[in-house]
Design a protein around this motif. Structure first.
Motif, PDB file in Angstrom:
ATOM      1  N   GLY A 131       0.807  -1.213   0.000  1.00  0.00           N
ATOM      2  CA  GLY A 131       0.000   0.000   0.000  1.00  0.00           C
ATOM      3  C   GLY A 131       0.838   1.260   0.000  1.00  0.00           C
ATOM      4  O   GLY A 131       0.473   2.268  -0.612  1.00  0.00           O
ATOM      5  N   SER A 192      -2.012   3.319   4.610  1.00  0.00           N
ATOM      6  CA  SER A 192      -1.575   2.010   4.131  1.00  0.00           C
ATOM      7  C   SER A 192      -2.329   0.881   4.808  1.00  0.00           C
ATOM      8  O   SER A 192      -2.543  -0.177   4.214  1.00  0.00           O
ATOM      9  CB  SER A 192      -0.063   1.836   4.348  1.00  0.00           C
ATOM     10  N   ILE A 195      -5.470   0.606   2.733  1.00  0.00           N
ATOM     11  CA  ILE A 195      -5.198  -0.020   1.436  1.00  0.00           C
ATOM     12  C   ILE A 195      -4.892  -1.501   1.621  1.00  0.00           C
ATOM     13  O   ILE A 195      -5.356  -2.358   0.851  1.00  0.00           O
ATOM     14  CB  ILE A 195      -4.038   0.695   0.734  1.00  0.00           C
TER      15      ILE A 195
END
Length: 267
Positions: A131, A192, A195
């Motif tokens: 990510g 992140s 993601i």
């Protein structure tokens, strides 16, 4: 003459900053001063240096396991414009860590397998690290560093005649580091996580394993620095955000879980 130079410098800087505005995959505003090719080359060079300086695991079972989990994640990652292939290397180290660099370079330390108990937990880490690449976080961090340097330069120009210039510059440097760079890194880590949840969910892994992983991380990281001065969210903050993110994911009927088997005795 100095005033004219300052004006030209500020105008040019503003033009560069405005042209570098972008948005992350989650819609967050970003400043990206470097091209994708530049970042990919930087990541590739850094990765080659790491492979030369750090021991690489020769354990076939561990390498196959990490590659299996990573391949499952990458199967749902769209093609990248700045590189064509991803490379995965397992480093033989007790560090509980993993990373991904621009240019499609993924590194996993064998020590991580002592904390990531299942393939789903390992997928949470690898999805999170990938990510960072998908969201151009390295470019963003480097760009923010350049922006901090630019701010110090402008302040130095404006205070060049002051007897307190050196003291003010030192104080501003500390303020830039603590007040801008570190909080922004925490935002990147949280992004992140979001993601990574989406990637592991799409790949067929159990996203709730990310919560169990960070509980393991919290137990293994006693004595960590307070969140205010850390580049990562605190474990409790992270776990709460992950639990909320897992609940927000759509239900996928008849999920096909990737068949990656963790070696019985990783080392």
């Amino acid at each position: 003459m100095l005033r004219i130079a300052k004006t030209v410098f500020l105008s040019a800087s503003l033009t560069i900053l405005l042209s570098a505005c972008a948005h992350s995959p989650t819609g967050r505003n970003q400043l990206l001063l470097f091209s994708g090719d530049q970042m990919a080359n930087l990541g590739q060079r850094s990765f080659e240096e790491m492979k030369q300086s750090q021991p690489i695991s020769s354990d076939q079972a561990i390498n196959a396991y990490v590659q299996c989990v990573t391949d499952a994640i990458l199967a749902v990652v769209p093609p990248q414009a700045d590189f064509s292939e991803w490379e995965v290397v397992v480093f033989d180290s007790e560090q509980v860590n993993a990373f991904a660099l621009p240019g499609g370079k993924v590194g996993v330390y064998t020590g991580l397998l002592n904390v990531a108990d299942t393939p789903d937990q390992l997928a949470a880490v690898i999805g999170h690290e990938i990510g960072h690449v998908l969201a151009d976080h390295s470019n963003e961090r480097l760009s923010r560093s350049q922006l901090a340097t630019l701010g110090l330069t402008i302040t130095g120009m404006s205070m060049s005649d002051s007897p307190y210039a050196a003291m003010a510059m030192a104080g501003l440097g500390l303020g830039v580091q603590v007040g801008i760079l570190l909080p922004y890194n925490r935002a990147q880590e949280s992004e992140s996580d979001k993601i990574g949840l989406q990637l592991m969910h799409q790949a067929g892994f159990d996203p709730s394993a990310s919560v169990a992983l960070w509980k393991n991380m919290a137990a293994a990281s006693e004595g960590a620095p307070p969140e205010l001065l850390s580049t990562h969210p605190s474990p409790d903050t992270r776990i709460q955000a992950l639990e909320k993110g897992v609940k927000a994911l759509p239900q996928v009927p008849h999920r096909l879980t990737p068949r990656c088997q963790k070696p019985s005795q990783p080392h």
